[in-house]
Every structure is written in C-alpha cells, then in structure tokens.
Design a protein around this motif. Sequence first.
Motif, mmCIF file in Angstrom:
data_model
loop_
_atom_site.group_PDB
_atom_site.id
_atom_site.type_symbol
_atom_site.label_atom_id
_atom_site.label_comp_id
_atom_site.label_asym_id
_atom_site.label_seq_id
_atom_site.Cartn_x
_atom_site.Cartn_y
_atom_site.Cartn_z
ATOM 1 N N LEU A 9 14.435 -29.629 -13.422
ATOM 2 C CA LEU A 9 13.857 -28.620 -14.543
ATOM 3 C C LEU A 9 14.026 -29.126 -15.809
ATOM 4 O O LEU A 9 15.209 -29.645 -16.192
ATOM 5 N N ARG A 10 13.318 -28.889 -16.927
ATOM 6 C CA ARG A 10 13.410 -29.136 -17.963
ATOM 7 C C ARG A 10 13.408 -27.941 -19.035
ATOM 8 O O ARG A 10 12.686 -27.073 -19.046
ATOM 9 N N ILE A 11 14.748 -28.059 -19.710
ATOM 10 C CA ILE A 11 15.157 -26.845 -20.634
ATOM 11 C C ILE A 11 15.742 -27.533 -21.825
ATOM 12 O O ILE A 11 16.388 -28.659 -22.020
ATOM 13 N N LEU A 12 14.970 -27.023 -22.985
ATOM 14 C CA LEU A 12 15.329 -27.470 -24.109
ATOM 15 C C LEU A 12 14.994 -28.920 -24.524
ATOM 16 O O LEU A 12 15.911 -29.772 -24.965
ATOM 17 N N GLY A 13 14.070 -29.374 -23.827
ATOM 18 C CA GLY A 13 13.932 -30.747 -23.919
ATOM 19 C C GLY A 13 14.520 -31.727 -23.035
ATOM 20 O O GLY A 13 14.284 -33.086 -23.177
ATOM 21 N N ARG A 14 15.373 -31.267 -22.273
ATOM 22 C CA ARG A 14 16.279 -31.998 -21.664
ATOM 23 C C ARG A 14 16.249 -31.874 -20.075
ATOM 24 O O ARG A 14 15.980 -30.715 -19.728
ATOM 25 N N GLU A 15 16.129 -32.704 -19.150
ATOM 26 C CA GLU A 15 15.885 -32.671 -17.918
ATOM 27 C C GLU A 15 17.072 -32.674 -17.119
ATOM 28 O O GLU A 15 18.296 -33.117 -17.347
ATOM 29 N N TYR A 16 17.015 -31.668 -16.158
ATOM 30 C CA TYR A 16 18.209 -31.267 -15.274
ATOM 31 C C TYR A 16 17.782 -31.445 -13.716
ATOM 32 O O TYR A 16 17.253 -30.376 -13.363
ATOM 33 N N PRO A 17 18.567 -32.410 -13.193
ATOM 34 C CA PRO A 17 18.116 -32.447 -11.671
ATOM 35 C C PRO A 17 19.047 -31.606 -10.870
ATOM 36 O O PRO A 17 20.365 -31.213 -11.046
ATOM 37 N N ILE A 18 18.453 -30.662 -9.980
ATOM 38 C CA ILE A 18 19.149 -29.574 -9.225
ATOM 39 C C ILE A 18 18.849 -29.879 -7.795
ATOM 40 O O ILE A 18 17.783 -29.797 -7.505
ATOM 41 N N LYS A 19 19.929 -30.004 -7.066
ATOM 42 C CA LYS A 19 19.672 -30.098 -5.595
ATOM 43 C C LYS A 19 19.228 -28.584 -5.094
ATOM 44 O O LYS A 19 20.185 -27.829 -5.332
ATOM 45 N N SER A 42 15.760 -16.412 -28.845
ATOM 46 C CA SER A 42 16.948 -16.725 -29.482
ATOM 47 C C SER A 42 17.128 -17.805 -30.801
ATOM 48 O O SER A 42 17.521 -17.446 -31.629
ATOM 49 N N ARG A 43 15.980 -18.428 -30.427
ATOM 50 C CA ARG A 43 15.782 -19.500 -31.577
ATOM 51 C C ARG A 43 15.151 -18.793 -32.833
ATOM 52 O O ARG A 43 15.507 -18.993 -33.977
ATOM 53 N N GLN A 44 14.055 -17.911 -32.586
ATOM 54 C CA GLN A 44 13.575 -16.893 -33.883
ATOM 55 C C GLN A 44 14.755 -15.964 -34.280
ATOM 56 O O GLN A 44 14.838 -16.178 -35.701
ATOM 57 N N ARG A 45 15.545 -15.646 -33.619
ATOM 58 C CA ARG A 45 16.717 -14.719 -34.251
ATOM 59 C C ARG A 45 17.792 -15.558 -35.065
ATOM 60 O O ARG A 45 18.457 -15.067 -35.864
ATOM 61 N N PHE A 46 17.821 -16.903 -34.442
ATOM 62 C CA PHE A 46 18.960 -17.602 -34.936
ATOM 63 C C PHE A 46 18.417 -19.192 -35.251
ATOM 64 O O PHE A 46 18.728 -20.038 -34.467
ATOM 65 N N PRO A 47 17.710 -19.187 -36.192
ATOM 66 C CA PRO A 47 16.997 -20.450 -36.627
ATOM 67 C C PRO A 47 17.937 -21.422 -36.884
ATOM 68 O O PRO A 47 17.596 -22.820 -36.553
ATOM 69 N N ASN A 48 19.162 -21.358 -37.203
ATOM 70 C CA ASN A 48 20.137 -22.510 -37.772
ATOM 71 C C ASN A 48 21.073 -22.736 -36.401
ATOM 72 O O ASN A 48 22.049 -23.557 -36.730
ATOM 73 N N ALA A 49 21.019 -22.130 -35.313
ATOM 74 C CA ALA A 49 21.816 -22.475 -34.329
ATOM 75 C C ALA A 49 21.661 -23.697 -33.558
ATOM 76 O O ALA A 49 20.350 -24.228 -33.521
ATOM 77 N N SER A 50 22.437 -24.412 -33.130
ATOM 78 C CA SER A 50 22.272 -25.819 -32.271
ATOM 79 C C SER A 50 21.856 -25.274 -31.020
ATOM 80 O O SER A 50 21.753 -24.209 -30.736
ATOM 81 N N LYS A 51 21.199 -26.540 -30.236
ATOM 82 C CA LYS A 51 20.926 -26.138 -28.841
ATOM 83 C C LYS A 51 21.886 -25.413 -27.920
ATOM 84 O O LYS A 51 21.814 -24.684 -27.359
ATOM 85 N N ASP A 52 23.379 -26.139 -28.232
ATOM 86 C CA ASP A 52 24.270 -25.455 -27.497
ATOM 87 C C ASP A 52 24.624 -24.110 -27.834
ATOM 88 O O ASP A 52 24.688 -23.137 -26.941
#
Length: 94
Positions: A9-19, A42-52
């Motif tokens: 699964l790709r979330i926020l540009g990062r791939e997560y392998p899930i069994k 959330s990105r629209q509401r909090f434009p300065n927030a980090s990915k985490d």
Amino acid sequence: MKENGVRVLRILGREYPIKASADEERVLQEAAALLQERVAESRQRFPNASKDELLVLTALNLCVPLLQQGQQLREAEERLAACIEQIARQLQTT
C-alpha cells in the motif's frame, strides 16, 4: 483457501508491505484510499504539519466517528435488550 501474500500500500508516497490474503486485498485498498483522502483533507487544514503529524491528526479524526458509532451501537443494544425484556414480561402475564 486463498494464499496469503504481501500487498503493498502506498500512503503519503511511502510503500507499506502488508501481509494479507487475496480476500483482504480489496478492503485494504479501500482503507488506503480512505486514508489518503483524509490525509489530503488534513493537509489542507494543517498545511505546515509534517507527514507524521498529518498521519496522527488523520488517525484521530478517523477514530472519533468510530468511537461514536461504538457508543451508538451500545445504546441500541441496551434499547433492544429493554424491549426484549418488556416483551418477555408481557408474555409471562398473558
């Protein structure tokens, strides 16, 4: 029985392998799409927030309705149990 495998699964540009099994793949893809959609909100509401921070804020926003639904379910179960009890009492008196 379906073979278990790794789904990516790709979330926020990062791939997560899930069994997961092939049967679970569709729901995982839907969950990832929902998460991506909510992260975008959330990105629209909090434009300065980090990915985490975006992931944490999004997770919290997803948990609130889940908890509310759980409470509604418990209340509905209580009402149903009360109705069943009332019906049982009425049947005993007739």
